[in-house]
Scaffold this motif. Structure first.
Motif, PDB file in Angstrom:
ATOM      1  N   THR A   1       0.854  -0.533  -8.039  1.00 44.21           N
ATOM      2  CA  THR A   1       0.450  -1.606  -7.138  1.00 44.21           C
ATOM      3  C   THR A   1      -0.204  -2.732  -7.915  1.00 44.21           C
ATOM      4  O   THR A   1      -0.797  -2.533  -8.971  1.00 44.21           O
ATOM      5  CB  THR A   1      -0.512  -1.091  -6.047  1.00 44.21           C
ATOM      6  OG1 THR A   1      -1.705  -0.621  -6.674  1.00 44.21           O
ATOM      7  CG2 THR A   1       0.112   0.030  -5.246  1.00 44.21           C
TER       8      THR A   1
ATOM      9  N   LEU B   1      -0.007   4.413  -7.026  1.00 43.05           N
ATOM     10  CA  LEU B   1      -1.071   3.415  -7.014  1.00 43.05           C
ATOM     11  C   LEU B   1      -1.111   2.624  -8.306  1.00 43.05           C
ATOM     12  O   LEU B   1      -1.489   1.443  -8.317  1.00 43.05           O
ATOM     13  CB  LEU B   1      -2.419   4.091  -6.765  1.00 43.05           C
ATOM     14  CG  LEU B   1      -2.668   4.609  -5.349  1.00 43.05           C
ATOM     15  CD1 LEU B   1      -3.988   5.359  -5.263  1.00 43.05           C
ATOM     16  CD2 LEU B   1      -2.657   3.460  -4.332  1.00 43.05           C
TER      17      LEU B   1
ATOM     18  N   ARG C   1      -6.247   1.562  -0.538  1.00 44.33           N
ATOM     19  CA  ARG C   1      -4.920   1.419  -1.143  1.00 44.33           C
ATOM     20  C   ARG C   1      -3.926   2.473  -0.649  1.00 44.33           C
ATOM     21  O   ARG C   1      -2.751   2.417  -0.973  1.00 44.33           O
ATOM     22  CB  ARG C   1      -5.054   1.468  -2.662  1.00 44.33           C
ATOM     23  CG  ARG C   1      -5.984   0.382  -3.184  1.00 44.33           C
ATOM     24  CD  ARG C   1      -6.275   0.554  -4.658  1.00 44.33           C
ATOM     25  NE  ARG C   1      -5.070   0.328  -5.443  1.00 44.33           N
ATOM     26  CZ  ARG C   1      -4.890   0.828  -6.678  1.00 44.33           C
ATOM     27  NH1 ARG C   1      -5.802   1.586  -7.210  1.00 44.33           N
ATOM     28  NH2 ARG C   1      -3.773   0.567  -7.344  1.00 44.33           N
TER      29      ARG C   1
ATOM     30  N   ARG D   1       0.834  -1.195   0.000  1.00 40.14           N
ATOM     31  CA  ARG D   1       0.000   0.000   0.000  1.00 40.14           C
ATOM     32  C   ARG D   1       0.873   1.251   0.000  1.00 40.14           C
ATOM     33  O   ARG D   1       1.992   1.248   0.522  1.00 40.14           O
ATOM     34  CB  ARG D   1      -0.933  -0.005   1.218  1.00 40.14           C
ATOM     35  CG  ARG D   1      -1.869  -1.206   1.227  1.00 40.14           C
ATOM     36  CD  ARG D   1      -2.514  -1.413   2.575  1.00 40.14           C
ATOM     37  NE  ARG D   1      -3.615  -0.478   2.807  1.00 40.14           N
ATOM     38  CZ  ARG D   1      -4.293  -0.422   3.956  1.00 40.14           C
ATOM     39  NH1 ARG D   1      -3.980  -1.229   4.958  1.00 40.14           N
ATOM     40  NH2 ARG D   1      -5.293   0.427   4.091  1.00 40.14           N
TER      41      ARG D   1
ATOM     42  N   TYR E   1      -9.051   7.371  -1.115  1.00 38.79           N
ATOM     43  CA  TYR E   1      -8.344   6.100  -1.349  1.00 38.79           C
ATOM     44  C   TYR E   1      -8.369   5.267  -0.069  1.00 38.79           C
ATOM     45  O   TYR E   1      -7.337   5.057   0.572  1.00 38.79           O
ATOM     46  CB  TYR E   1      -6.901   6.372  -1.791  1.00 38.79           C
ATOM     47  CG  TYR E   1      -6.810   7.324  -2.951  1.00 38.79           C
ATOM     48  CD1 TYR E   1      -7.008   6.894  -4.264  1.00 38.79           C
ATOM     49  CD2 TYR E   1      -6.556   8.683  -2.735  1.00 38.79           C
ATOM     50  CE1 TYR E   1      -6.937   7.774  -5.328  1.00 38.79           C
ATOM     51  CE2 TYR E   1      -6.501   9.577  -3.795  1.00 38.79           C
ATOM     52  CZ  TYR E   1      -6.691   9.117  -5.089  1.00 38.79           C
ATOM     53  OH  TYR E   1      -6.630  10.002  -6.144  1.00 38.79           O
TER      54      TYR E   1
END
Length: 204
Positions: free
Chosen positions: A202, A199, A73, A52, A70
């Motif tokens: 990820t 992000l 995440r 994260r 968010y």
């Protein structure tokens, strides 16, 4: 190898020079080796943040908005500090009440994890900030500023990597890599494009 000095007067710090006192500060090997205690007294092992994006700041109300946008995440972590104008001159038990009624006030309640008050500079620097300052020595948007008024330098030793005031921010990538440091002047909400960039890296 950086040259060691016994003292670090702010005006005489040279490139590639490190305070001897700074070298004695414990620096974690990785972000996930870090731990910190919440306002409620619970120890948090930073291993739980693997995968994260993490945003760390000495607290600002805009953190609520980013955490809301968010929720799964992004992890937002707030660390109160009393080293800047003694603005957090209250006990850990009073911090939430102060946030709600004084600064920022207006009934503010953090929707992110708040940790115990800690030192971010000097001899008793919290390991989280010792690590972050080691990896990100100065804000990306303002690499030159330090505290301007000597009366606000209430810690020792002074280091060029010191946090200059409340609201400096540190953004950590999804693999635990310190990504960017932002000055107090950089609006917290404007970190969002960098959060989105991380992000996209990820896996989930």
């Amino acid at each position: 190898m950086p040259e060691k000095t016994d003292t670090c007067p702010r005006d005489t710090i040279k490139p590639n020079t490190v305070c001897a006192a700074t070298l004695m500060t414990f620096i974690a090997k990785t972000f996930y080796d870090l731990k910190a205690t919440t306002l409620e007294g619970d120890m948090v092992d930073f291993n739980v943040f693997r995968g994260r994006v993490v945003l760390i700041e000495n607290v600002a109300s805009e953190l609520n908005e980013l955490q809301r946008r968010y929720p799964h995440r992004l992890v937002v972590l707030g660390f109160p500090c009393n080293q800047f104008g003694y603005q957090e001159n209250c006990s850990n038990g009073e911090i939430l009440n102060s946030l709600q009624h004084v600064r920022p006030g207006g009934g503010f309640q953090p929707n992110f994890t708040m940790f115990e008050k800690c030192d971010v500079n000097g001899t008793n620097t919290h390991p989280v900030f010792a690590y972050l300052k080691d990896k990100l020595p100065y804000p990306d948007d303002d690499p030159n500023s330090l505290v301007q008024d000597p009366k606000f330098l209430v810690w020792s030793p002074i280091s060029r990597t010191d946090i200059s005031w409340n609201f400096e921010k540190f953004l950590i990538g999804p693999e635990g890599e310190p990504f960017k440091r932002y000055s107090k002047k950089f609006p917290t909400i404007d970190v969002e494009p960098d959060i989105q960039r991380l992000l996209r890296l990820t896996k989930t």
